[in-house]
Enzyme design. Structure first.
Site, short mmCIF file in Angstrom:
data_model
loop_
_atom_site.label_atom_id
_atom_site.label_comp_id
_atom_site.label_asym_id
_atom_site.label_seq_id
_atom_site.Cartn_x
_atom_site.Cartn_y
_atom_site.Cartn_z
N SER A 234 6.54 8.71 15.15
CA SER A 234 5.65 8.19 14.11
C SER A 234 6.17 8.60 12.74
O SER A 234 7.28 8.25 12.37
CB SER A 234 4.22 8.64 14.38
OG SER A 234 3.30 7.88 13.62
N GLU A 357 1.33 0.06 21.09
CA GLU A 357 1.14 1.03 20.01
C GLU A 357 -0.25 0.94 19.38
O GLU A 357 -0.96 1.92 19.20
CB GLU A 357 2.18 0.80 18.90
CG GLU A 357 3.63 0.90 19.31
CD GLU A 357 4.19 2.29 19.16
OE1 GLU A 357 3.41 3.24 18.99
OE2 GLU A 357 5.42 2.43 19.23
N HIS A 455 0.30 4.31 21.18
CA HIS A 455 1.08 5.08 20.20
C HIS A 455 1.00 6.56 20.52
O HIS A 455 -0.09 7.11 20.66
CB HIS A 455 0.53 4.81 18.80
CG HIS A 455 1.31 5.46 17.69
ND1 HIS A 455 2.55 5.04 17.32
CD2 HIS A 455 1.00 6.48 16.86
CE1 HIS A 455 2.99 5.76 16.30
NE2 HIS A 455 2.06 6.66 16.01
#
Length: 545
Positions: A234, A357, A455
């Site tokens: 991320s 995600e 995610h």
């Protein structure tokens, strides 16, 4: 409940989950090593002074090592400076502080409020390595990890990489860096005093200082400073991407892994001139309105006030968020231009994303009004095109429509664009994590439906240890085998090899656009990644930013 319905960025959900489950929020303190009955003290001399870690059968750990001076007082919003040296052995069996941050339930990553914690004196790193020393003349490769958290939350000790280190015979270093306005505020007064000709990239400079520490010290721990893999998830992947383009990171790492993040995402690329102007508005929000005294005023505002004040600029999440900028000495070129022109570190790279995600971001998108409001906030005049393309009817629900937008626009397609930009000059591998049933610790009532390959869902596979959102104890046999395969791939890559053997199990990314599907079951590749994620549409909508 009304407060929860405002949530959009996932990290606060991590903390809610921790509060509900009573989990340990700092797995990186590795009590199974430090507090083991068999633990033995181990002393290593660094350039700043000796440190005392702990070694037991599960591995060896050195925690809370300062890699730079505390960025406080006059050093706030300055490039990181070397740490003070010490002569007496420093206890490296306890963690240092996380950087100042605030747990917020407001929408977006930087819209202010929340519960502040951490400290400005936070530039620490942690070193994890196997229990037995490396063979003579054969030091371990190094994996330096940059944590995620939307550039507003997170710390290196949110993760326990001891299993990855021991299984793969690597040294893993986890790194803190300044967050939110303390790491990424840009302002004309800061730019005027900056030796880099700009401001807004202090967090990136911290990361480079940590990598210099690795270069200068890691051999003493048994690591090879000439074989460093920089990796992150991320915001950590965004950071790694920016470091590929930064002259200051040149030759500090030799390989890179980007998990769910790409700095060529048009929504998040902010030029320093734009961020400087927005910084004036931010300074006014904390009471610093006099241009002549703005800098002195800003340095007197408490860190906790700063991190609770809403961002006035765009960043990783778009409007009202934080993140790096381009156009200064740290990141001279807009990232997509740097990659197009070949002005980046042309090292081997793995670039991947998770198939679902956006489902973590869509947990509270339960009605059309919320969906439309969030799309308008993200895409402004382009929102009508997006809403016409991603509908409840075409995606299956409002929640899945929002998740599809976030997955495709913000992560999948920018990552595919990065792979395409890198492949003419670099050895590139692509993946898509696609475990339909990736474990997640959030209560079912909060999930709103199947989470799929959400995610950050791959992190417990990469590290093989429990963290805030998942526990490998929940793996079935197929997932446990997949986790082993992922750690092996990361380890092989760090050792300078292709991520899989035979190479046909994970071919390099080329004209065919093949990405490795990381899911339980038989090995397979996909050639239709861009089509499945509607990347042609998003290229037309967003262009180059």
């Amino acid at each position: 409940m009304k407060l929860l319905q405002t949530l959009v960025w996932p990290v606060p959900l991590v903390m809610i989950s921790l509060m509900l489950a009573g989990c340990n929020v700092r797995p990186g303190k590795v009590p199974h090593i430090v507090d083991a009955d068999s633990a033995q003290a181990v002393t290593v001399k660094t350039r700043s002074g000796p440190v005392v870690g702990a070694s037991a059968a599960p591995g060896t750990a050195f925690l809370g090592i300062p890699y730079a001076a505390p960025p406080v007082g006059d050093l706030r919003w300055k490039p990181p400076q070397p740490p003070a040296s010490w002569s007496d052995p420093r206890d490296a069996r306890k963690l240092g502080s996380a950087c100042t941050q605030a747990i917020s339930l407001n929408p977006g990553a930087g819209e202010g409020g929340g519960l502040p914690f951490g400290d400005e004196d936070c530039l620490f790193l942690n070193v994890y390595l196997p229990a037995a020393p490396p063979a003579a003349g054969n030091p371990w490769p190094v994996m330096a990890y940059l944590p995620g958290g939307a550039f507003v939350l997170g710390a290196g000790d949110n993760y326990d990489p001891s299993r990855l280190a021991t299984e793969q015979n690597v040294v893993v270093v986890t790194i803190n860096y300044r967050l939110g306005p303390l790491g990424f505020l840009a302002h004309p007064a800061l730019t005027a005093e900056s030796p880099s000709g700009g401001s807004g990239n202090f967090g990136l400079m911290d990361q480079q200082a940590a990598l210099r520490w690795v270069r200068d010290n890691i051999a003493s721990f048994g690591g090879d400073p000439a074989r460093v893999t920089l990796f992150g998830e991320s915001a950590g992947a965004w950071s790694t991407c920016y470091q590929l383009t930064s002259p200051g990171a040149s030759r500090l790492f030799q390989r890179a892994i980007l998990q769910s993040g790409s700095c060529v995402d048009p929504v998040s690329m902010a030029p320093v001139a734009e961020a400087d102007a927005d910084g004036v508005a931010y300074a006014a929000k904390v009471g610093c309105t006099d241009p002549a005294a703005a800098l002195a005023c800003l340095r007197e505002v408490s860190a906790r006030t700063l991190v609770r004040t809403a961002s006035t600029r765009r960043g990783i999440v778009g409007p009202a968020s934080w993140g790096p900028v381009w156009g200064d000495g740290v990141v001279p070129l807009r990232p997509d231009v740097a990659f197009e022109q070949g002005r980046y570190a042309q090292v081997p790279v793995i670039v991947g994303t998770n198939r679902d995600e956006g489902r973590l971001f869509a947990i509270t998108t339960r009605n059309q009004e919320t969906f439309e409001t969030r799309i308008q906030q993200q895409f402004g005049p382009k929102a009508a095109q997006v809403l016409a393309r991603y509908t409840e009817a075409t995606q299956g629900s409002v929640r899945l429509a929002f998740a599809g937008v976030w997955t495709d626009a913000r992560l999948a397609c920018p990552s595919d664009a990065l792979r395409q930009a890198l492949r003419p000059r670099s050895e590139v591998y692509g993946y898509e994590f696609a475990d339909d049933r990736a474990p997640i610790s959030l209560p079912a009532m909060m999930q709103g439906g199947p989470m799929g390959a959400y995610h950050s869902g791959e992190l417990t596979y990469v590290f093989g240890t429990r963290w805030a959102l998942a526990d490998p104890a929940d793996f079935d046999a197929g997932q446990a085998a997949l986790a082993t395969a992922i750690r092996t791939a990361w380890g092989r890559f760090a050792h300078g090899q292709p991520p899989a053997s035979p190479a046909s199990d994970w071919p390099a990314f080329g004209e065919e656009g093949l990405v490795r599907i990381l899911a339980p079951g038989p090995v397979r590749q996909s050639a239709d990644f861009a089509q499945r994620h509607d990347c042609a549409f998003w290229s037309g909508v967003l262009g180059a930013g």
